[in-house]
Design a protein around this motif. Structure first.
Motif, mmCIF file in Angstrom:
data_model
loop_
_atom_site.group_PDB
_atom_site.id
_atom_site.type_symbol
_atom_site.label_atom_id
_atom_site.label_comp_id
_atom_site.label_asym_id
_atom_site.label_seq_id
_atom_site.Cartn_x
_atom_site.Cartn_y
_atom_site.Cartn_z
ATOM 1 N N PRO A 1 0.745 -1.216 -0.175
ATOM 2 C CA PRO A 1 -0.085 0.160 0.059
ATOM 3 C C PRO A 1 0.844 1.341 -0.104
ATOM 4 C CG PRO A 1 -0.630 -1.541 1.651
ATOM 5 C CD PRO A 1 0.417 -2.244 1.125
ATOM 6 N N GLY A 2 0.525 2.195 -0.882
ATOM 7 C CA GLY A 2 1.525 3.400 -0.749
ATOM 8 C C GLY A 2 2.428 3.137 -1.845
ATOM 9 N N SER A 3 2.863 1.952 -2.467
ATOM 10 C CA SER A 3 3.709 1.776 -3.721
ATOM 11 C C SER A 3 3.761 2.842 -4.645
ATOM 12 C CB SER A 3 3.726 0.581 -4.024
ATOM 13 O OG SER A 3 4.135 -0.481 -3.039
ATOM 14 N N HIS A 4 4.724 3.461 -5.079
ATOM 15 C CA HIS A 4 4.683 4.451 -6.236
ATOM 16 C C HIS A 4 5.159 3.752 -7.547
ATOM 17 C CE1 HIS A 4 5.085 8.337 -8.349
ATOM 18 N NE2 HIS A 4 6.238 8.248 -8.509
ATOM 19 N N PHE A 5 4.277 2.990 -8.007
ATOM 20 C CA PHE A 5 4.341 1.935 -9.106
ATOM 21 C C PHE A 5 4.360 2.702 -10.571
ATOM 22 C CE2 PHE A 5 -0.051 1.514 -7.799
ATOM 23 C CZ PHE A 5 -0.632 1.822 -8.981
ATOM 24 N N SER B 1 10.801 3.503 -4.443
ATOM 25 C CA SER B 1 11.124 2.825 -5.572
ATOM 26 C C SER B 1 10.068 2.550 -6.457
ATOM 27 C CB SER B 1 11.444 1.187 -5.341
ATOM 28 O OG SER B 1 10.721 0.391 -4.515
ATOM 29 N N ARG B 2 10.118 2.321 -7.727
ATOM 30 C CA ARG B 2 8.848 2.382 -8.689
ATOM 31 C C ARG B 2 8.711 0.934 -9.112
ATOM 32 N NH1 ARG B 2 6.843 7.070 -10.814
ATOM 33 N NH2 ARG B 2 6.485 5.945 -12.811
ATOM 34 N N PRO B 3 7.980 -0.021 -8.730
ATOM 35 C CA PRO B 3 7.685 -1.230 -9.138
ATOM 36 C C PRO B 3 7.019 -1.052 -10.508
ATOM 37 C CG PRO B 3 6.924 -1.163 -6.827
ATOM 38 C CD PRO B 3 7.343 0.068 -7.228
ATOM 39 N N LEU B 4 7.230 -1.998 -11.289
ATOM 40 C CA LEU B 4 6.814 -1.876 -12.772
ATOM 41 C C LEU B 4 5.804 -3.175 -13.136
ATOM 42 C CD1 LEU B 4 7.177 -0.775 -15.747
ATOM 43 C CD2 LEU B 4 8.759 -2.668 -16.178
ATOM 44 N N VAL B 5 4.672 -2.388 -13.602
ATOM 45 C CA VAL B 5 3.670 -3.362 -13.989
ATOM 46 C C VAL B 5 3.512 -3.277 -15.439
ATOM 47 C CG1 VAL B 5 0.989 -3.795 -13.685
ATOM 48 C CG2 VAL B 5 2.351 -2.948 -11.729
ATOM 49 N N ARG C 1 23.944 -7.280 -6.466
ATOM 50 C CA ARG C 1 22.906 -6.326 -6.755
ATOM 51 C C ARG C 1 21.517 -6.788 -5.873
ATOM 52 N NH1 ARG C 1 19.782 -6.081 -12.378
ATOM 53 N NH2 ARG C 1 18.284 -5.754 -10.890
ATOM 54 N N SER C 2 20.563 -5.627 -6.059
ATOM 55 C CA SER C 2 19.441 -5.678 -5.309
ATOM 56 C C SER C 2 18.330 -6.105 -6.292
ATOM 57 C CB SER C 2 19.149 -4.772 -4.244
ATOM 58 O OG SER C 2 19.017 -3.485 -5.153
ATOM 59 N N PHE C 3 17.146 -6.453 -6.076
ATOM 60 C CA PHE C 3 16.222 -6.820 -6.868
ATOM 61 C C PHE C 3 14.846 -5.912 -6.510
ATOM 62 C CE2 PHE C 3 19.466 -9.998 -7.326
ATOM 63 C CZ PHE C 3 19.655 -9.916 -8.624
ATOM 64 N N ALA C 4 13.728 -5.931 -7.250
ATOM 65 C CA ALA C 4 12.790 -5.406 -7.089
ATOM 66 C C ALA C 4 11.781 -6.340 -5.995
ATOM 67 C CB ALA C 4 11.823 -5.262 -8.538
ATOM 68 N N PHE C 5 11.993 -7.831 -6.144
ATOM 69 C CA PHE C 5 11.338 -8.551 -5.406
ATOM 70 C C PHE C 5 11.498 -8.543 -3.868
ATOM 71 C CE2 PHE C 5 14.650 -11.308 -6.697
ATOM 72 C CZ PHE C 5 15.252 -11.754 -5.593
ATOM 73 N N CYS D 1 -5.979 -9.759 -22.295
ATOM 74 C CA CYS D 1 -5.027 -9.157 -21.513
ATOM 75 C C CYS D 1 -4.367 -9.943 -20.410
ATOM 76 C CB CYS D 1 -5.854 -8.171 -20.512
ATOM 77 S SG CYS D 1 -5.179 -6.926 -19.433
ATOM 78 N N GLN D 2 -2.945 -9.455 -20.605
ATOM 79 C CA GLN D 2 -2.061 -10.391 -19.750
ATOM 80 C C GLN D 2 -1.492 -9.388 -18.894
ATOM 81 O OE1 GLN D 2 1.972 -11.967 -21.352
ATOM 82 N NE2 GLN D 2 0.943 -14.114 -21.028
ATOM 83 N N LEU D 3 -1.272 -9.750 -17.540
ATOM 84 C CA LEU D 3 -0.810 -8.600 -16.488
ATOM 85 C C LEU D 3 0.362 -9.419 -15.807
ATOM 86 C CD1 LEU D 3 -4.244 -8.413 -14.838
ATOM 87 C CD2 LEU D 3 -3.255 -6.715 -16.617
ATOM 88 N N SER D 4 1.411 -8.413 -15.713
ATOM 89 C CA SER D 4 2.630 -8.941 -15.246
ATOM 90 C C SER D 4 3.235 -8.019 -14.275
ATOM 91 C CB SER D 4 3.820 -9.418 -16.456
ATOM 92 O OG SER D 4 3.294 -10.196 -17.087
ATOM 93 N N VAL D 5 3.983 -8.241 -13.329
ATOM 94 C CA VAL D 5 4.937 -7.483 -12.617
ATOM 95 C C VAL D 5 6.232 -7.843 -12.706
ATOM 96 C CG1 VAL D 5 5.318 -6.778 -10.051
ATOM 97 C CG2 VAL D 5 3.131 -7.022 -10.929
ATOM 98 N N ASP D 6 7.160 -6.919 -12.854
ATOM 99 C CA ASP D 6 8.623 -7.194 -12.756
ATOM 100 C C ASP D 6 9.262 -7.435 -11.507
ATOM 101 O OD1 ASP D 6 11.600 -6.949 -13.697
ATOM 102 O OD2 ASP D 6 11.556 -5.015 -12.916
ATOM 103 N N SER D 7 9.835 -8.613 -11.590
ATOM 104 C CA SER D 7 10.743 -8.924 -10.245
ATOM 105 C C SER D 7 12.148 -8.442 -10.322
ATOM 106 C CB SER D 7 10.668 -10.266 -10.003
ATOM 107 O OG SER D 7 11.463 -11.258 -11.097
ATOM 108 N N SER D 8 12.456 -8.075 -11.102
ATOM 109 C CA SER D 8 14.226 -7.665 -11.174
ATOM 110 C C SER D 8 14.349 -6.209 -10.688
ATOM 111 C CB SER D 8 14.601 -8.073 -12.824
ATOM 112 O OG SER D 8 14.415 -9.432 -13.008
ATOM 113 N N GLY D 9 13.412 -5.363 -11.217
ATOM 114 C CA GLY D 9 14.030 -3.816 -10.956
ATOM 115 C C GLY D 9 15.197 -3.595 -12.108
ATOM 116 N N GLU D 10 15.912 -2.949 -11.997
ATOM 117 C CA GLU D 10 16.986 -2.646 -13.053
ATOM 118 C C GLU D 10 17.286 -3.884 -13.956
ATOM 119 O OE1 GLU D 10 20.150 0.705 -12.190
ATOM 120 O OE2 GLU D 10 20.412 -1.037 -10.705
#
Length: 377
Positions: free
Chosen positions: A91-95, A133-137, A218-222, A146-155
């Motif tokens: 909640p409150g994520s700036h995606f 951070s800005r998670p990517l949808v 490195r770090s990751f979005a997940f 319609c196919q919905l995905s969330v990026d787990s990697s980040g950069e």
């Protein structure tokens, strides 16, 4: 209780799908399904973390949130609100939402993204904060599906975390790793990079030879997800450290005539923790002498368009061909090249074994067939 399996998609450079699929199988992740632009697979959090940590040729790892058919924007909103966004976004994520539309009634990608943003905010029960951070949808509409995905990697995964210094037009790390794997190089024979630049070939080779995961630093979005398991991640890192090969039995040599490039390559290798595995030297490729053992010689020479070089590169490619046919006549030899005329200038009997884009250019990985120079007709 049976473990819930998520659907994942490893995004790759077109042409690298088979390489990525083989990597997944080697990790013990199967079955896999090759598609245009990537590889599908299933698993839990362990498989997701492993893929991000170990895959050398993937650009990012997506999690499939859901699939549905939509024909109007109210229907899109209603269906997206019901998707399990809380598994991936706090909640409150700036995606960020990116949408693409192909042959669908909803053809305005901007409005699709706006509708999805509103639906996700409603599902999470809060308005995104303007920081963090800005998670990517990702939303893909094709034929009203319609196919919905969330990026787990980040950069993007080519950003390994070790590049401290760069030269002009560096080769992406994922591309360098893919080239080595396409050539069948797995750290079992010597390697010479005749024009090393910032050292990407040599560093990726050293990581491969010492069995180090490219995502170790490195770090990751997940890691920002509500269900992130730090203990599992640390367990995978500890296992990777135990699998590391300390005494690499083969030699990796990185050569460039530019002292600045060699200095950059040294810094990058040190940041990657593989400086001790690579022999660096400031030297023109024309003066190279082959080591006593045989192996692979590879290089990413200037293309002209890539570096804005208006000069005639045919002479450079001719000298490269002479080096390959002379000192390295018994070695496996390969180079990256964007055009047939430059490849012909080497005088070598070359075959293209992989095609991809680099810096907006169509590039071929060319490997010498047989030995010596091409016969002159």
């Amino acid at each position: 209780m049976k473990q819930r399996l998520d659907r994942y998609f490893a995004v790759t450079q077109p042409g690298f799908e088979a390489l990525c699929a083989a990597e997944l199988v080697q990790l013990g992740i199967a079955p896999v399904r090759q598609l245009d632009g990537g590889v599908e697979f299933e698993g839990g959090l362990r498989e997701l973390y492993q893929a991000n940590l170990w895959l050398r040729t993937a650009s990012r790892i997506l999690v499939r949130v859901g699939d549905t058919h939509v024909r109007d924007f109210p229907g899109l909103y209603r269906k997206l609100v019901k998707m399990p966004w809380g598994r991936f976004l706090r909640p409150g994520s700036h995606f960020e939402v990116r949408a693409s539309c192909h042959r669908s009634r909803l053809s305005h990608s901007g409005r699709v993204a706006e509708t999805a943003t509103a639906a996700i905010e409603q599902a999470l029960g809060s308005v995104p904060a303007a920081h963090g951070s800005r998670p990517l949808v990702l939303i893909r509409l094709e034929d009203d599906h319609c196919q919905l995905s969330v990026d787990s990697s980040g950069e993007l995964l080519h950003r390994r975390g070790y590049r401290r210094a760069a030269v002009k037009a560096p080769l992406r790390e994922t591309l360098a790793a893919g080239v080595l794997l396409s050539l069948g190089w797995h750290g079992d024979k010597a390697l010479v990079d005749a024009m090393t630049g910032s050292g990407t070939f040599a560093i990726e080779a050293a990581l491969l030879a010492s069995n180090q995961p490219p995502g170790r630093q490195r770090s990751f979005a997940f890691m920002e997800w509500p269900r992130y398991r730090d203990g599992l991640w640390r367990t995978l890192l500890e296992r990777a450290d135990r699998l590391r090969i300390e005494a690499v039995p083969i030699k990796i040599r990185a050569v460039d005539r530019n002292p600045g490039a060699i200095e950059s390559a040294r810094k990058n290798a040190a940041a990657a923790g593989v400086a001790s595995l690579i022999e660096f030297s400031v030297q023109s490729m024309q003066t190279l002498q082959a080591p006593p053992e045989t192996g692979l010689i590879v290089c990413n020479p200037p293309y002209g368009e890539r570096l804005g070089d208006k000069g005639d590169l045919a002479g450079l490619y001719r000298e490269l061909g002479e080096l390959y046919a002379g000192e390295f006549s018994s070695w496996q030899a390969a180079l990256l090249c964007p055009s047939t005329p430059l490849a012909q200038a080497t005088g070598l009997n070359l075959q293209s074994i992989l095609q991809f884009t680099n810096g907006g250019l169509n590039i071929s990985l060319m490997q010498r067939k047989g030995r010596g120079k091409r016969p002159v007709c």
